[in-house]
Write an enzyme that holds these catalytic residues in place. Sequence first.
Site, PDB file in Angstrom:
ATOM      1  N   THR A 158       1.201  -1.391   0.220  1.00 46.50           N
ATOM      2  CA  THR A 158      -0.381   0.179   0.114  1.00 46.50           C
ATOM      3  C   THR A 158       0.980   0.933   0.015  1.00 46.50           C
ATOM      4  O   THR A 158       2.150   1.200   0.875  1.00 46.50           O
ATOM      5  CB  THR A 158      -0.854   0.233   1.584  1.00 46.50           C
ATOM      6  OG1 THR A 158      -2.327  -1.572   1.805  1.00 46.50           O
ATOM      7  CG2 THR A 158      -1.544   1.607   1.135  1.00 46.50           C
ATOM      8  N   VAL A 178     -13.075  -5.648  -0.464  1.00 43.72           N
ATOM      9  CA  VAL A 178     -12.734  -4.184  -0.605  1.00 43.72           C
ATOM     10  C   VAL A 178     -11.188  -3.714  -0.205  1.00 43.72           C
ATOM     11  O   VAL A 178     -11.623  -4.717   1.504  1.00 43.72           O
ATOM     12  CB  VAL A 178     -14.818  -4.017   0.156  1.00 43.72           C
ATOM     13  CG1 VAL A 178     -14.076  -1.746   0.255  1.00 43.72           C
ATOM     14  CG2 VAL A 178     -15.649  -3.757  -0.669  1.00 43.72           C
ATOM     15  N   GLY A 202      -0.766  -3.626   5.422  1.00 47.70           N
ATOM     16  CA  GLY A 202      -0.849  -4.102   6.277  1.00 47.70           C
ATOM     17  C   GLY A 202      -2.462  -5.284   5.117  1.00 47.70           C
ATOM     18  O   GLY A 202      -2.179  -4.261   4.419  1.00 47.70           O
ATOM     19  N   ILE A 203      -2.246  -6.168   6.267  1.00 43.23           N
ATOM     20  CA  ILE A 203      -3.043  -7.558   5.896  1.00 43.23           C
ATOM     21  C   ILE A 203      -5.155  -6.268   6.244  1.00 43.23           C
ATOM     22  O   ILE A 203      -4.946  -6.249   7.310  1.00 43.23           O
ATOM     23  CB  ILE A 203      -2.716  -8.367   6.727  1.00 43.23           C
ATOM     24  CG1 ILE A 203      -2.311  -9.137   6.563  1.00 43.23           C
ATOM     25  CG2 ILE A 203      -4.428  -9.339   6.000  1.00 43.23           C
ATOM     26  CD1 ILE A 203      -1.855  -9.949   5.213  1.00 43.23           C
TER      27      ILE A 203
HETATM   28  N1  GLY Z   1      -3.921  -2.672   2.775  1.00 44.76           N
HETATM   29  C1  GLY Z   1      -4.079  -2.883   1.893  1.00 44.76           C
HETATM   30  C2  GLY Z   1      -5.076  -3.989   1.570  1.00 44.76           C
HETATM   31  O1  GLY Z   1      -5.163  -5.137   1.932  1.00 44.76           O
HETATM   32  O2  GLY Z   1      -5.835  -4.060   0.405  1.00 44.76           O
END
Ligand code: GLY
Length: 324
Positions: free
Chosen positions: A180, A209, A230-231
């Site tokens: 990101t 999303v 991150g996640i």
């Molecule tokens: N942080 C970016 C995503 O997981 O889409």
Amino acid sequence: MEIKVQPKLIIHGGAGSSLKGKGGVEAVRRSLYPIIEEVYSLLESGTNAKEAVLRGCQMLEDDPCFNAGTGSVLQSDGQIRMSASVMDGTSQSFSGVINVSRVKNPIDLAIALQSSPDRVLSDYGAAELARELQIPTYNGLTELRLQEWIQERQDNFKRTMAGVVAEAELVEASNARRGTIGVVALDTEGKLAVGTSTGGKGFERIGRVSDSAMPAGNYATKYAAVSCTGIGEDIIDECLAVRVVIRVTDGLSLKEAMQRSFTEAQEHKRDFGAIALDASGAIAWGKTSEALLAAYHNGDKIGDTLEIPMGTEVGCIFSAESSV
Ligand code: GLY
């Protein structure tokens, strides 16, 4: 020009497991530092925080090393779908686009929506806005991302993709799903803004999303502003950006707010990082992931988080001189 408030700036290009060796660190610095230099000089010359965030996000999206704009990862069906958002701390208005395709800079659409009554648009709506704004179509696919996707498909999607930086030799394979970009700025009027943009996790289901176009991943008030990486699902579960900003808005220092939020994140075994500024000019970063690719300008010089040792979850820089 008289500077009322010393501007502050922090940017990130993702989070992940450790960068391999010095070559990796130096390559990331070569990407991040020119962006810090250009955007910080804009802030010094009086550009407002939102415009500075826009420029910083555009530059990060244009760098194919990062998973946003050009160099975005491919989803399960081999398509690029990007998400981006902006929040102006002064007006406390959030705007963004979810899963937009064929534009160079999703952040341009997010900014355009700041003045719209409908401030978050998804796929078809975002494409229609791009057409209305006469933004030319653009293919952000890079050869490396295509090869990653083909390799994953050959391996029957067993491995992860979306390295935090798009140079295979720089990163561990487990860096997947954390790429990101984000920019947080404090301008000479003492105003805060934040922007975040992503190509997503890579190989996600169609319609998934990202946190990057939600307040969970990108949030600001006049007191503090935070961009996450991150996640996405972990960021959403913690509602991380909002959690930190509201703590500051309710009276905690930025350092305390980050420390408390990242202690909770560790307990919940989350995998992410965040960058933050407050209205007093404190700069902070936090991570539960091994590496956070962030750089900042503290009014005196540029610094970064690229060689922060494992086990250091939160850092806060209060002035040009001190850091904790
Ligand atoms: N942080 C970016 C995503 O997981 O889409």
